[in-house]
Write an enzyme that holds these catalytic residues in place. Structure first.
Site, mmCIF file in Angstrom:
data_model
loop_
_atom_site.group_PDB
_atom_site.id
_atom_site.type_symbol
_atom_site.label_atom_id
_atom_site.label_comp_id
_atom_site.label_asym_id
_atom_site.label_seq_id
_atom_site.Cartn_x
_atom_site.Cartn_y
_atom_site.Cartn_z
ATOM 1 N N ASP A 214 0.830 -1.215 0.000
ATOM 2 C CA ASP A 214 0.000 0.000 0.000
ATOM 3 C C ASP A 214 0.858 1.256 0.000
ATOM 4 O O ASP A 214 1.756 1.408 0.831
ATOM 5 C CB ASP A 214 -0.886 0.049 1.244
ATOM 6 C CG ASP A 214 -1.941 -1.042 1.270
ATOM 7 O OD1 ASP A 214 -1.905 -1.913 0.396
ATOM 8 O OD2 ASP A 214 -2.784 -1.029 2.182
ATOM 9 N N SER A 284 -1.895 1.508 6.318
ATOM 10 C CA SER A 284 -1.969 2.638 5.388
ATOM 11 C C SER A 284 -2.851 3.792 5.852
ATOM 12 O O SER A 284 -3.624 3.678 6.796
ATOM 13 C CB SER A 284 -2.414 2.162 4.010
ATOM 14 O OG SER A 284 -3.707 1.616 4.067
ATOM 15 N N ASP A 366 -7.100 2.862 7.419
ATOM 16 C CA ASP A 366 -6.992 3.583 6.143
ATOM 17 C C ASP A 366 -7.609 4.983 6.176
ATOM 18 O O ASP A 366 -8.424 5.328 5.304
ATOM 19 C CB ASP A 366 -7.636 2.782 4.998
ATOM 20 C CG ASP A 366 -7.097 1.374 4.873
ATOM 21 O OD1 ASP A 366 -6.028 1.114 5.446
ATOM 22 O OD2 ASP A 366 -7.742 0.537 4.222
ATOM 23 N N GLU A 464 -11.886 -1.628 1.647
ATOM 24 C CA GLU A 464 -10.642 -1.014 2.093
ATOM 25 C C GLU A 464 -10.299 0.292 1.381
ATOM 26 O O GLU A 464 -10.859 0.639 0.357
ATOM 27 C CB GLU A 464 -9.495 -1.999 1.872
ATOM 28 C CG GLU A 464 -9.673 -3.327 2.587
ATOM 29 C CD GLU A 464 -8.427 -4.184 2.518
ATOM 30 O OE1 GLU A 464 -7.767 -4.293 3.561
ATOM 31 O OE2 GLU A 464 -8.117 -4.723 1.442
#
Length: 656
Positions: A214, A284, A366, A464
């Site tokens: 990522d 991430s 995220d 995600e």
């Protein structure tokens, strides 16, 4: 766990739900009671019917089609808005449900929630005027009989359901190799490891060839554009030693702004320094530039061994000159949000509810920063809280399927007959959340917690890399998903990744699925393939209002594509947005590995352009791989024992 920085304010939830469909006439059914749910159905037909029924005993009586028809016949007016007073303790839409007393939905939620989770019992009243939302013709023709369920929340947001039908389109696009959604073919033999990731490992300090997966660029939070930071393009990326799963830390990479050469990337090292611990990892996030020229990094703090995920932030003071760039100091590193229990599931709720042992998947990660009208917000991946919790009975909720009655019933049967999919359905409550930040850019806290923008209850637990891109006065919401984490079956379990996309005129929704179903990008390769890609991330293209550039990483971790083939930057590609902003198409243009900027006109990088045949490695495997010897890609021991032994002895002598 509690953080002194997670000072959250949550709002009560009164909802108004609407359904958009091309399946039937425009009908409005307003059932007003103390636990009221408003349902609006719209289509391309010009007919519009409205009906309002009241129940002083607060009883919902929409248990079958016949009863709904009778309700509509009771009082009908054409082209008329219906005003209702709604006070709702839950954000679910009720369609074709069995007769239930007021508050029964809350009781069901309380039974399936964790011990310390409480159902929101807000009793505030809200005046609302349900209206039919006409779909753009160019999109309506592609919707067929799909249904989009949107819940309007008291906090000013709208929650769009991601349905079984939506993800079924992803599976169909993968199976048919739909050129409008398929990732372009890449030439496997031309793919290279990222040289900048041959570097000192954050945990061991040893020079290693690290995997990189990522990644996210430093961006302008207002426009989404990749930032030109004093002449540099800065990218943050997760990286770690290929043979160590618990080695996932954020590194800072940089190159001259506009430079697309893979070999020119430089590595400034792990953002949080060396001597990193295996049980304190980072996942991430996103990053933007503050008014004082510092960088505000948003990321996921992840503690092992239970994979405790929390949204975090850190302020980075930078040093730079014409030759290099570095993090001078990390300031104010702390957890900013770890769920509120009502809108978003907390780790404690998940753990007390049975955690991994029950097949549940916890997500709170995220964070993606976006600035609108001077206010900063974070969109993020999560699971819904008790306001719309996971449910053992999710498989029976027709609103989660999003198709015709025949389609929904078949999908329900398929799920019930598959123990693994049924287990997923009971725990699935994936969501894309939203929180507002305070104005202290270098040290922000949570100012307000909003209802989810997307919810995938009963369908999937994992959507995600939340990514909201402002473009042409609209907001495009993208999220990555793996069908293997959903109730939807696939033709090949190992080819199952894609990007879902939605568009809205407001940050707060309602978000309409792009292309009618939300399917924007679909992968075509096995996860073990050198050209298999995932973790797609879209950014605007400077000077182009019709293009988005998509980055991703290539090859899963742990050398699954072959020895020495590390996870690396994938070639980037382009998505074209239609003139009406409602549909997309993946273009054939293949850009250099790790490209984040595009001049808007350059052709593909020829050596990276592939086809179905060249998307797999054509160089034959000859030599020792994982203590096994291969000749022309065939395992030598597959031959007769005598020949195998002779071949191995001879080859060992040659390679000695």
């Amino acid at each position: 766990m509690t953080s002194e920085h997670a000072d959250a304010t949550t709002t009560s939830s009164a909802t108004e739900s609407s359904i958009s469909s091309t399946e039937s006439d425009d009908n409005k059914v307003d059932t007003s009671n103390t636990d009221a749910v408003t349902v609006t159905t719209s289509s391309d037909d010009s007919n519009s019917n409205s009906a309002e029924t009241s129940n002083s005993d607060a009883k919902v009586t929409s248990n079958n089609t016949a009863q709904k028809d009778e309700a509509i016949k009771a009082e009908t007016t054409n082209n008329q808005d219906t005003t209702s007073t709604t006070a709702v303790a839950e954000t679910k839409t009720a369609v074709n449900t069995s007769e239930s007393e007021s508050g029964s939905n809350n009781e069901q939620l309380a039974e399936t929630a964790t011990d310390n989770a409480k159902v929101n019992d807000a009793s505030s009243q809200k005046q609302s005027t349900p209206s039919v939302e006409k779909l753009d013709d160019s999109v309506s023709k592609d919707l067929n009989s799909k249904t989009t369920v949107v819940t309007k929340n008291a906090d000013g947001t709208s929650t769009t359901n991601m349905t079984y039908a939506n993800l079924k389109d992803v599976a169909d696009n993968i199976a048919s190799l739909n050129p409008d959604t398929s990732v372009p073919y890449f030439n496997a033999d031309a793919i290279k490891n990222l040289p900048a990731m041959t570097t000192a490992d954050a945990q061991t300090g040893q020079i290693q060839d690290l995997d990189v997966w990522d990644s996210w660029a430093l961006q302008d939070a207002k426009t989404g554009a990749v930032a030109n930071y004093h002449g540099y393009n800065i990218v943050f990326a997760l990286a770690g030693y290929p043979k160590e799963d618990n080695d996932q830390h954020i590194y800072m990479l940089y190159t001259k702004y506009g430079d697309t050469a893979l070999n020119n990337w430089k590595n400034a090292g792990p953002v949080f320094g060396f001597n990193a611990k295996w049980n304190e990892q980072q996942w991430s996030g996103s990053a933007t530039v503050n008014d004082d020229d510092s960088i505000q990094l948003f990321y996921t703090k992840t503690d092992q061994p239970m994979t405790v995920q929390r949204l975090a932030t850190a302020n980075l003071s930078m040093s730079y000159d014409d030759l290099e760039l570095n993090v001078a100091k990390v300031n104010n590193d702390y957890v900013i949000f770890e769920g509120d229990g009502e809108n978003y599931q907390t780790f404690e709720q998940w753990d007390k509810g049975g955690n991994y042992a029950t097949g549940d998947n916890f997500t709170l990660r995220d964070p993606h920063v976006i600035e609108v009208n001077g206010e900063r917000y974070l969109a993020f991946e999560a699971n819904t809280g008790t306001n719309n919790y996971q449910s053992d009975d999710a498989v029976n909720d027709d609103t989660y399927y999003g198709g015709t009655e025949e389609f929904n019933q078949q999908a329900k049967v398929d799920t019930l007959q598959n123990p693994d999919k049924l287990k997923l359905s009971k725990k699935a409550n994936g969501a894309i959340g939203l929180i507002k930040l305070t104005k202290d850019q270098n040290n922000p806290t949570v100012a307000q917690v909003y209802s989810p923008l997307l919810a995938a209850n009963g369908i999937t637990d994992e959507i995600e890399r939340a990514n909201i891109v402002p473009l042409n006065g609209k907001f495009y919401l993208f999220t990555d998903t793996r069908l293997s984490k959903s109730v939807v079956p696939t033709a090949d379990f190992n080819i199952n990744v894609g990007v879902m996309g939605y568009v809205s005129d407001s940050l707060f929704g309602p978000y309409t699925p792009l292309n009618g179903s939300g399917s924007v990008v679909t992968g075509m390769q096995l996860f073990t393939s050198r050209t298999g890609t995932y973790s797609y991330y879209a950014v605007p293209v400077e000077g182009r209002s019709d293009l988005l550039l998509v980055t991703s990483y290539m090859s899963n971790r742990n050398e699954k594509a072959g020895t020495g083939m590390n996870a690396t930057f994938a070639p980037s590609f382009l998505i074209q947005i239609s003139a009406d902003g409602m549909s997309t198409k993946v273009l054939d243009t293949v850009l250099a590995q790790g490209t984040w900027t595009y001049d808007g006109k350059s052709a593909s990088v020829e050596e990276l352009v592939g086809n179905k045949a060249t998307s797999e490695l054509t160089d034959m495997k000859i030599g020792w791989v994982d203590n096994k010897f291969y000749v022309d890609n065939e395992l030598a021991m597959a031959m007769s024992t005598t020949i195998s032994i002779l071949v191995i002895i001879c080859l060992k002598m040659v390679f000695a």
